[in-house]
Write an enzyme that holds these catalytic residues in place. Sequence first.
Site, PDB file in Angstrom:
ATOM      1  N   ARG A 239       0.845  -1.187   0.000  1.00  0.00           N
ATOM      2  CA  ARG A 239       0.000   0.000   0.000  1.00  0.00           C
ATOM      3  C   ARG A 239       0.877   1.232   0.000  1.00  0.00           C
ATOM      4  NH1 ARG A 239      -3.736  -2.149  -1.535  1.00  0.00           N
ATOM      5  NH2 ARG A 239      -5.818  -2.379  -0.690  1.00  0.00           N
ATOM      6  N   GLU A 268      -1.964   8.058  -4.174  1.00  0.00           N
ATOM      7  CA  GLU A 268      -2.205   7.657  -5.572  1.00  0.00           C
ATOM      8  C   GLU A 268      -3.632   8.028  -5.991  1.00  0.00           C
ATOM      9  OE1 GLU A 268      -1.320   3.430  -4.861  1.00  0.00           O
ATOM     10  OE2 GLU A 268      -3.401   2.971  -5.376  1.00  0.00           O
ATOM     11  N   HIS A 286      -0.640   0.480  -9.679  1.00  0.00           N
ATOM     12  CA  HIS A 286      -1.435  -0.382  -8.791  1.00  0.00           C
ATOM     13  C   HIS A 286      -2.110  -1.517  -9.576  1.00  0.00           C
ATOM     14  CE1 HIS A 286      -3.717  -0.363  -4.699  1.00  0.00           C
ATOM     15  NE2 HIS A 286      -3.602  -1.590  -5.175  1.00  0.00           N
TER      16      HIS A 286
HETATM   17  C1  8YV Z   1      -6.965  -3.941  -5.926  1.00  0.00           C
HETATM   18  C2  8YV Z   1      -5.422  -4.383  -3.934  1.00  0.00           C
HETATM   19  O1  8YV Z   1      -6.764  -3.904  -7.285  1.00  0.00           O
HETATM   20  O2  8YV Z   1      -6.654  -6.251  -3.235  1.00  0.00           O
HETATM   21  C3  8YV Z   1      -6.031  -5.266  -2.901  1.00  0.00           C
HETATM   22  O3  8YV Z   1      -5.882  -4.958  -1.707  1.00  0.00           O
HETATM   23  O4  8YV Z   1      -4.667  -3.534  -3.625  1.00  0.00           O
HETATM   24  C4  8YV Z   1      -5.724  -4.575  -5.378  1.00  0.00           C
HETATM   25  O5  8YV Z   1      -5.777  -5.937  -5.664  1.00  0.00           O
HETATM   26  C5  8YV Z   1      -7.349  -2.563  -5.485  1.00  0.00           C
HETATM   27  O6  8YV Z   1      -7.338  -2.364  -4.110  1.00  0.00           O
HETATM   28  C6  8YV Z   1      -8.736  -2.224  -6.018  1.00  0.00           C
HETATM   29  O7  8YV Z   1      -9.758  -2.557  -5.155  1.00  0.00           O
END
Ligand code: 8YV
Length: 326
Positions: A239, A268, A286
């Site tokens: 993150r 972001e 991401h």
């Molecule tokens: C997602 C992510 O694409 O699952 C997670 O925690 O960071 C990613 O797989 C993103 O958060 C969109 O919801």
Amino acid sequence: MKPKVLVARAVFPEVVERLRQFFEVDDNPQDLAWSQADLIQRLQGKVGAFTTGSVRIDVALLTANPQLRVVCNMAVGYNNFDVPACTARGVLCTNTPDVLTETTADFGFVLMMAAARRITEGEHYLRRGDWKKWSYNQLTGSDIHGATLGILGMGRIGQGIAKRGAHGFGMKVIYHNRSRLTDDKEAECRAAYVSKKELLQQADHLVLVLPYSAESHHAIGAAELAQMKPTATLTNIARGGIVDDAALAHALATRQISAAGIDVFEGEPSVHPGLLKLSNVVLTPHIASATIATRLAMANLAADNLIAALTGGVPPSPINPEVLAR
Ligand code: 8YV
């Protein structure tokens, strides 16, 4: 009358259609960027919400929508939810673990290798027309095989990365985590538990896979980067906010570490301008879970949770299951 739910971001039309069999669905097929006020407004009268990581479920939203019963994140991470506030109000929270583990571990490995072997830098060099001849030290990077892989955060994705490193590339794997794995799991991953300090000092390639929380905010900042090897790489697929991006840009610019692969950023989709200027960092938007099959599985799992929660079923992946027990 069908219960009303909100699908806050554009998702696979077939998943929205699935939801329409059970619910009156208000959705966002054009993927408009709703403000928090818009979101609060759109949730009026809705008992469930299908969200992604950029949709914030906070106290103000919950207070303005006391009818809300369940929020289902299409993500494994859920730092966009105020879970204690949801729990206090009896709002069930769910996420999408497991279905993205291998895909995300693949990507962590890809990004680490791209940084170590200077893949994007090499491509830009070639596209610019700078490639005139072969040279013995042209775009030389660092080896993956036989190197020490350090993993900070050893959940399912961390373990997936450890296995790829140990079994596929003959890496020595070390890790640090809030809790130590069982002996069996350590053996399966061929990973050794070390302190955070040892991890920083010994890793040739450090990969971050820990969840974001107040405790993990800037877990990697100037002080931590200063402890890493000057030849080391850093990869963040966890993150934004876990790394202090300004400190990272400085460490890369001054070659305190050699390279980085970064998929997630503080604030972001904005990216720290210092990172954008550097050639020794591979930057991706991401996309660690972004394969068609995995994103579809994530969307369907979020839908499974929403359907089960509002039709008397058992949601497959609750974050605060204590709400179900009430
Ligand atoms: C997602 C992510 O694409 O699952 C997670 O925690 O960071 C990613 O797989 C993103 O958060 C969109 O919801």
